[in-house]
Design a protein around this motif. Sequence first.
Motif, mmCIF file in Angstrom:
data_model
loop_
_atom_site.group_PDB
_atom_site.id
_atom_site.type_symbol
_atom_site.label_atom_id
_atom_site.label_comp_id
_atom_site.label_asym_id
_atom_site.label_seq_id
_atom_site.Cartn_x
_atom_site.Cartn_y
_atom_site.Cartn_z
ATOM 1 N N UNK A 141 -35.159 5.685 -15.788
ATOM 2 C CA UNK A 141 -35.043 4.296 -15.339
ATOM 3 C C UNK A 141 -35.729 4.161 -13.982
ATOM 4 N N UNK A 142 -36.894 3.495 -13.967
ATOM 5 C CA UNK A 142 -37.598 3.223 -12.720
ATOM 6 C C UNK A 142 -36.899 2.077 -11.998
ATOM 7 N N UNK B 236 -33.413 9.991 -13.773
ATOM 8 C CA UNK B 236 -33.830 10.646 -15.010
ATOM 9 C C UNK B 236 -32.759 11.646 -15.437
ATOM 10 N N UNK B 237 -32.484 11.680 -16.730
ATOM 11 C CA UNK B 237 -31.558 12.653 -17.309
ATOM 12 C C UNK B 237 -32.299 13.423 -18.394
ATOM 13 N N UNK C 110 -30.078 11.667 -10.361
ATOM 14 C CA UNK C 110 -29.443 10.398 -10.018
ATOM 15 C C UNK C 110 -29.065 9.531 -11.194
ATOM 16 N N UNK C 111 -29.049 10.079 -12.407
ATOM 17 C CA UNK C 111 -28.790 9.283 -13.604
ATOM 18 C C UNK C 111 -27.321 9.387 -14.022
ATOM 19 N N UNK C 112 -26.867 8.393 -14.794
ATOM 20 C CA UNK C 112 -25.503 8.423 -15.310
ATOM 21 C C UNK C 112 -25.352 9.549 -16.331
ATOM 22 N N UNK D 58 -28.207 7.116 -22.053
ATOM 23 C CA UNK D 58 -28.390 5.675 -21.884
ATOM 24 C C UNK D 58 -28.793 5.366 -20.446
ATOM 25 N N UNK D 59 -29.318 4.166 -20.243
ATOM 26 C CA UNK D 59 -29.564 3.658 -18.889
ATOM 27 C C UNK D 59 -28.378 2.795 -18.464
#
Length: 407
Positions: free
Chosen positions: A231-232, A282-283, A300-302, A347-348
């Motif tokens: 996710x940018x 990013x994951x 930093x991604x969920x 997911x984002x």
Amino acid sequence: MSASSTGHAERARLRAAEEAAERIGTTLDARTTCTELARFVCRSLCDAATVELLPDGAVPDGAVPDGAVPDDATPDDAVPAVAEHTAADPAAAVARATLHRVATEGRAHLLEADRGGVPAPVSVPLLAHGQLHGVLRAARADGGFTADETATLQHAARLAAVHLAHARRHAAARRTALDLQRALLAEPGRPHPNVELATRYLPAERGALVGGDWCETIRLHYGRTLLVMGDVMGHGLEAAVEMSAYRSALRYVASAELPPHRVLRQLDAVVARDDRRRPATCLLAQLDPARSIASFASAGHLPPVVFGADGSARLLAVPAGPPLGTGAGGYELVTSALTPADTLLMFTDGLVERRGEDIDASLSRLAGLRLPAGAAPADLLDEALRRLGGRHVEDDVAVLAARIRGR
């Protein structure tokens, strides 16, 4: 007219202008702006109003010079309404005739009297920066409009036209960004046949620009597959272009078949060399069906979710390192068992985040889902979107469901 009367009239016009600015153009939706314009003029100036919109491009720029509306308008028996005509609308012929006359004559005016001898309402063009967007038609039962009332009608129409121009530019920019993102967001690469995969991309609801959400799958040796969710930060054309750049860079780095945390480390170093790049989360998940495990690393991604054979969900604790592009590094590797009975969901943030809600509460809502046991990844993914309201969110949603195929 006395000085006091003149001052009173000027104050009344100023109050009307302030009220128009407050009530017209509260959103970037063209129909809402038309409704607000009609409601404003009906509050104090007329008994009925119709707003007729011209389709984009129907009248060239600069075709309509500014003009004055006559102050001897008489009403007809129109009912209060707001109409947005399109080429497919049977009533559009009347709208186009009205707009054509306003355009060719270069001024606002009264239309011809109808067959019953009742004059048509006053017609005021919706003009902004030389572009005609439509016509405001206003009428009232007790006679014509004074010069001050006419000036207020013109001011309200011009204000609405400016907002209509903004709304159309916004809609055009969103369409362009969405088209670009669809072109750049090609189908993810094919995983190994030992992985069953389903993906979805849902743009945000109307009124928001598209973002830089994306997903990818990359085949590796020994039957392994790398799953990517990114996710940018930001929205619009720039985010869509940055998304494509991140995707290309990640494919290059992943070709070395490093562990996920080292892939993120190298990708972060590559991106950080260009200070014009937007940060991105990013994951990564590397699936190893032969060993029934998955290795994760996060920038930093969920965290991801795993749905078990009974349909219950569990969040995986994956430490979130710094977003990509910071150059800070520090990504950790986490390994978890993943059997053919489990379904991995990546997911984002648009899937779970809601305005005014703490992110932990959002993730808890996802972890509390219990989806149909044994559902295929595509069906499980669609059910999760339905339960979480993913098709009516304020931000883009990219989501991926993966399951190891049993031997």
